[in-house]
Design a protein around this motif. Sequence first.
Motif, PDB file in Angstrom:
ATOM      1  N   ALA A 155     -22.952  -2.718 -10.173  1.00  0.00           N
ATOM      2  CA  ALA A 155     -22.578  -1.179 -10.281  1.00  0.00           C
ATOM      3  C   ALA A 155     -20.989  -1.010 -10.739  1.00  0.00           C
ATOM      4  O   ALA A 155     -20.603  -0.049 -11.513  1.00  0.00           O
ATOM      5  CB  ALA A 155     -22.683  -0.684  -8.728  1.00  0.00           C
ATOM      6  N   ARG A 156     -20.424  -2.007 -10.721  1.00  0.00           N
ATOM      7  CA  ARG A 156     -18.768  -2.020 -10.964  1.00  0.00           C
ATOM      8  C   ARG A 156     -18.797  -1.930 -12.635  1.00  0.00           C
ATOM      9  O   ARG A 156     -19.468  -2.686 -13.234  1.00  0.00           O
ATOM     10  CB  ARG A 156     -18.152  -3.221 -10.703  1.00  0.00           C
ATOM     11  CG  ARG A 156     -16.760  -3.236 -10.691  1.00  0.00           C
ATOM     12  CD  ARG A 156     -16.308  -4.289 -11.764  1.00  0.00           C
ATOM     13  NE  ARG A 156     -14.702  -3.969 -12.089  1.00  0.00           N
ATOM     14  CZ  ARG A 156     -14.634  -3.529 -13.279  1.00  0.00           C
ATOM     15  NH1 ARG A 156     -15.454  -3.866 -14.291  1.00  0.00           N
ATOM     16  NH2 ARG A 156     -13.381  -3.320 -13.721  1.00  0.00           N
ATOM     17  N   TYR A 157     -17.944  -1.069 -13.127  1.00  0.00           N
ATOM     18  CA  TYR A 157     -17.609  -0.721 -14.372  1.00  0.00           C
ATOM     19  C   TYR A 157     -16.247  -0.705 -14.655  1.00  0.00           C
ATOM     20  O   TYR A 157     -15.409  -0.255 -13.750  1.00  0.00           O
ATOM     21  CB  TYR A 157     -18.470   0.205 -15.189  1.00  0.00           C
ATOM     22  CG  TYR A 157     -18.343   1.719 -14.533  1.00  0.00           C
ATOM     23  CD1 TYR A 157     -17.492   2.395 -15.245  1.00  0.00           C
ATOM     24  CD2 TYR A 157     -18.812   2.252 -13.428  1.00  0.00           C
ATOM     25  CE1 TYR A 157     -17.294   3.822 -14.813  1.00  0.00           C
ATOM     26  CE2 TYR A 157     -18.710   3.436 -13.065  1.00  0.00           C
ATOM     27  CZ  TYR A 157     -17.934   4.141 -13.829  1.00  0.00           C
ATOM     28  OH  TYR A 157     -17.626   5.439 -13.584  1.00  0.00           O
ATOM     29  N   SER A 158     -15.961  -0.985 -15.885  1.00  0.00           N
ATOM     30  CA  SER A 158     -14.439  -0.414 -16.389  1.00  0.00           C
ATOM     31  C   SER A 158     -14.261   1.085 -16.308  1.00  0.00           C
ATOM     32  O   SER A 158     -14.767   1.671 -17.276  1.00  0.00           O
ATOM     33  CB  SER A 158     -14.023  -1.147 -17.683  1.00  0.00           C
ATOM     34  OG  SER A 158     -14.100  -2.379 -17.823  1.00  0.00           O
ATOM     35  N   LEU A 159     -13.338   1.570 -15.670  1.00  0.00           N
ATOM     36  CA  LEU A 159     -13.505   3.189 -15.449  1.00  0.00           C
ATOM     37  C   LEU A 159     -12.146   3.386 -16.397  1.00  0.00           C
ATOM     38  O   LEU A 159     -11.067   2.752 -16.207  1.00  0.00           O
ATOM     39  CB  LEU A 159     -12.962   3.414 -13.898  1.00  0.00           C
ATOM     40  CG  LEU A 159     -12.611   4.717 -13.638  1.00  0.00           C
ATOM     41  CD1 LEU A 159     -13.875   5.576 -13.965  1.00  0.00           C
ATOM     42  CD2 LEU A 159     -12.443   5.186 -12.299  1.00  0.00           C
ATOM     43  N   ARG A 160     -12.463   4.338 -17.142  1.00  0.00           N
ATOM     44  CA  ARG A 160     -11.177   4.527 -18.039  1.00  0.00           C
ATOM     45  C   ARG A 160     -10.992   6.303 -18.030  1.00  0.00           C
ATOM     46  O   ARG A 160     -10.017   6.651 -18.664  1.00  0.00           O
ATOM     47  CB  ARG A 160     -11.974   4.587 -19.567  1.00  0.00           C
ATOM     48  CG  ARG A 160     -12.187   3.006 -19.866  1.00  0.00           C
ATOM     49  CD  ARG A 160     -12.505   2.709 -21.150  1.00  0.00           C
ATOM     50  NE  ARG A 160     -12.395   1.285 -21.472  1.00  0.00           N
ATOM     51  CZ  ARG A 160     -13.636   0.276 -21.290  1.00  0.00           C
ATOM     52  NH1 ARG A 160     -14.710   1.087 -20.857  1.00  0.00           N
ATOM     53  NH2 ARG A 160     -13.609  -0.822 -21.424  1.00  0.00           N
ATOM     54  N   GLN A 205     -11.198 -10.379  -7.723  1.00  0.00           N
ATOM     55  CA  GLN A 205     -11.624  -9.908  -6.375  1.00  0.00           C
ATOM     56  C   GLN A 205     -11.081  -8.766  -6.048  1.00  0.00           C
ATOM     57  O   GLN A 205     -11.742  -7.787  -5.201  1.00  0.00           O
ATOM     58  CB  GLN A 205     -10.939 -10.816  -5.396  1.00  0.00           C
ATOM     59  CG  GLN A 205     -11.564 -12.334  -5.435  1.00  0.00           C
ATOM     60  CD  GLN A 205     -11.492 -13.362  -4.105  1.00  0.00           C
ATOM     61  OE1 GLN A 205     -12.227 -14.340  -4.134  1.00  0.00           O
ATOM     62  NE2 GLN A 205     -10.889 -12.994  -3.118  1.00  0.00           N
ATOM     63  N   MET A 206     -10.069  -8.389  -6.410  1.00  0.00           N
ATOM     64  CA  MET A 206      -9.555  -6.895  -6.356  1.00  0.00           C
ATOM     65  C   MET A 206     -10.394  -5.975  -6.868  1.00  0.00           C
ATOM     66  O   MET A 206     -10.660  -4.752  -6.336  1.00  0.00           O
ATOM     67  CB  MET A 206      -7.924  -6.674  -6.858  1.00  0.00           C
ATOM     68  CG  MET A 206      -7.019  -7.326  -6.241  1.00  0.00           C
ATOM     69  SD  MET A 206      -5.251  -7.244  -6.683  1.00  0.00           S
ATOM     70  CE  MET A 206      -5.037  -7.605  -8.087  1.00  0.00           C
ATOM     71  N   MET A 207     -10.776  -6.053  -8.273  1.00  0.00           N
ATOM     72  CA  MET A 207     -11.820  -5.141  -8.968  1.00  0.00           C
ATOM     73  C   MET A 207     -13.052  -4.925  -7.926  1.00  0.00           C
ATOM     74  O   MET A 207     -13.502  -4.011  -7.970  1.00  0.00           O
ATOM     75  CB  MET A 207     -12.062  -5.610 -10.384  1.00  0.00           C
ATOM     76  CG  MET A 207     -10.950  -5.652 -11.092  1.00  0.00           C
ATOM     77  SD  MET A 207     -11.409  -6.187 -12.861  1.00  0.00           S
ATOM     78  CE  MET A 207     -12.164  -7.574 -12.699  1.00  0.00           C
ATOM     79  N   LEU A 208     -13.609  -6.074  -7.163  1.00  0.00           N
ATOM     80  CA  LEU A 208     -14.772  -5.966  -6.819  1.00  0.00           C
ATOM     81  C   LEU A 208     -14.569  -5.177  -5.210  1.00  0.00           C
ATOM     82  O   LEU A 208     -15.137  -4.485  -5.178  1.00  0.00           O
ATOM     83  CB  LEU A 208     -15.375  -7.468  -6.489  1.00  0.00           C
ATOM     84  CG  LEU A 208     -16.008  -8.059  -7.650  1.00  0.00           C
ATOM     85  CD1 LEU A 208     -16.314  -9.436  -7.621  1.00  0.00           C
ATOM     86  CD2 LEU A 208     -17.092  -7.038  -8.092  1.00  0.00           C
ATOM     87  N   GLN A 209     -13.299  -5.607  -4.808  1.00  0.00           N
ATOM     88  CA  GLN A 209     -13.050  -4.705  -3.295  1.00  0.00           C
ATOM     89  C   GLN A 209     -12.822  -3.421  -3.875  1.00  0.00           C
ATOM     90  O   GLN A 209     -13.249  -2.335  -2.905  1.00  0.00           O
ATOM     91  CB  GLN A 209     -11.662  -5.558  -2.959  1.00  0.00           C
ATOM     92  CG  GLN A 209     -11.317  -4.743  -1.788  1.00  0.00           C
ATOM     93  CD  GLN A 209     -12.225  -4.919  -0.536  1.00  0.00           C
ATOM     94  OE1 GLN A 209     -12.364  -5.819   0.031  1.00  0.00           O
ATOM     95  NE2 GLN A 209     -13.317  -3.913  -0.138  1.00  0.00           N
ATOM     96  N   ALA A 210     -12.243  -3.220  -4.888  1.00  0.00           N
ATOM     97  CA  ALA A 210     -11.756  -1.591  -5.189  1.00  0.00           C
ATOM     98  C   ALA A 210     -13.355  -0.826  -5.498  1.00  0.00           C
ATOM     99  O   ALA A 210     -13.582   0.172  -4.718  1.00  0.00           O
ATOM    100  CB  ALA A 210     -10.971  -1.551  -6.608  1.00  0.00           C
ATOM    101  N   ALA A 211     -14.292  -1.592  -6.052  1.00  0.00           N
ATOM    102  CA  ALA A 211     -15.552  -1.070  -6.700  1.00  0.00           C
ATOM    103  C   ALA A 211     -16.273  -0.884  -4.974  1.00  0.00           C
ATOM    104  O   ALA A 211     -16.958   0.091  -4.719  1.00  0.00           O
ATOM    105  CB  ALA A 211     -16.267  -1.821  -7.210  1.00  0.00           C
ATOM    106  N   LEU A 252     -13.495   2.936  -5.428  1.00  0.00           N
ATOM    107  CA  LEU A 252     -12.698   3.082  -6.466  1.00  0.00           C
ATOM    108  C   LEU A 252     -12.734   2.403  -7.730  1.00  0.00           C
ATOM    109  O   LEU A 252     -13.683   1.594  -7.719  1.00  0.00           O
ATOM    110  CB  LEU A 252     -11.208   2.422  -5.840  1.00  0.00           C
ATOM    111  CG  LEU A 252     -10.506   2.945  -4.532  1.00  0.00           C
ATOM    112  CD1 LEU A 252      -9.539   1.881  -4.216  1.00  0.00           C
ATOM    113  CD2 LEU A 252     -10.061   4.316  -4.786  1.00  0.00           C
ATOM    114  N   GLY A 253     -12.392   2.708  -8.762  1.00  0.00           N
ATOM    115  CA  GLY A 253     -12.586   2.390 -10.327  1.00  0.00           C
ATOM    116  C   GLY A 253     -11.494   1.518 -10.657  1.00  0.00           C
ATOM    117  O   GLY A 253     -10.143   1.926 -10.301  1.00  0.00           O
TER     118      GLY A 253
END
Length: 171
Positions: free
Chosen positions: A9-14, A104-110, A114-115
Amino acid sequence: MDFTQLEKARYSLRKFSDRPVEQEKLDLVLEAARCAPTAHNNQPQRIFVLKSAEAMEKADTCSAYHFHPPLMLVVAYKAEEAWVRDGFDNKNYGEIDAAIAVTQMMLQAADLGLGTTYVGNFDPQALLAQFPEMEGCTPIAMLPIGYPAEGAHPARIHEDRKPMEEFVSVL
């Protein structure tokens, strides 16, 4: 959300909303970086939280990418604190340790709704000049973070993946 769902589900949010990130959520994201594994547990990673309008404007001068998030994290490392693979090629693991922290921060944010997007295309010398607080560090990533704006969605190529047999070899 279980991990398999999260990683897909996590993606690069722009496209970010102007909704501020709650301190409690930011603290959890930062804790994910603090708990990230590092070579020999040396923990050379450093995280700089850019929140003020002035800091965000300075950061914008260091990259051509401007996503207008409510805050940005700059991830760096201290080379002298990182483990070095001595006796072979003397590779410094600081960049690897910092990149694991970013992941790890990106996955925690997702997981928190958050994106983020990993921005590696920036001028590190300009960033160091803009932020003297980063002296002695090697920045590796700018990480915009916030809530998705209405209509935000993954890039068209988000789900394009090479077949497993193209990058995995069983020996």
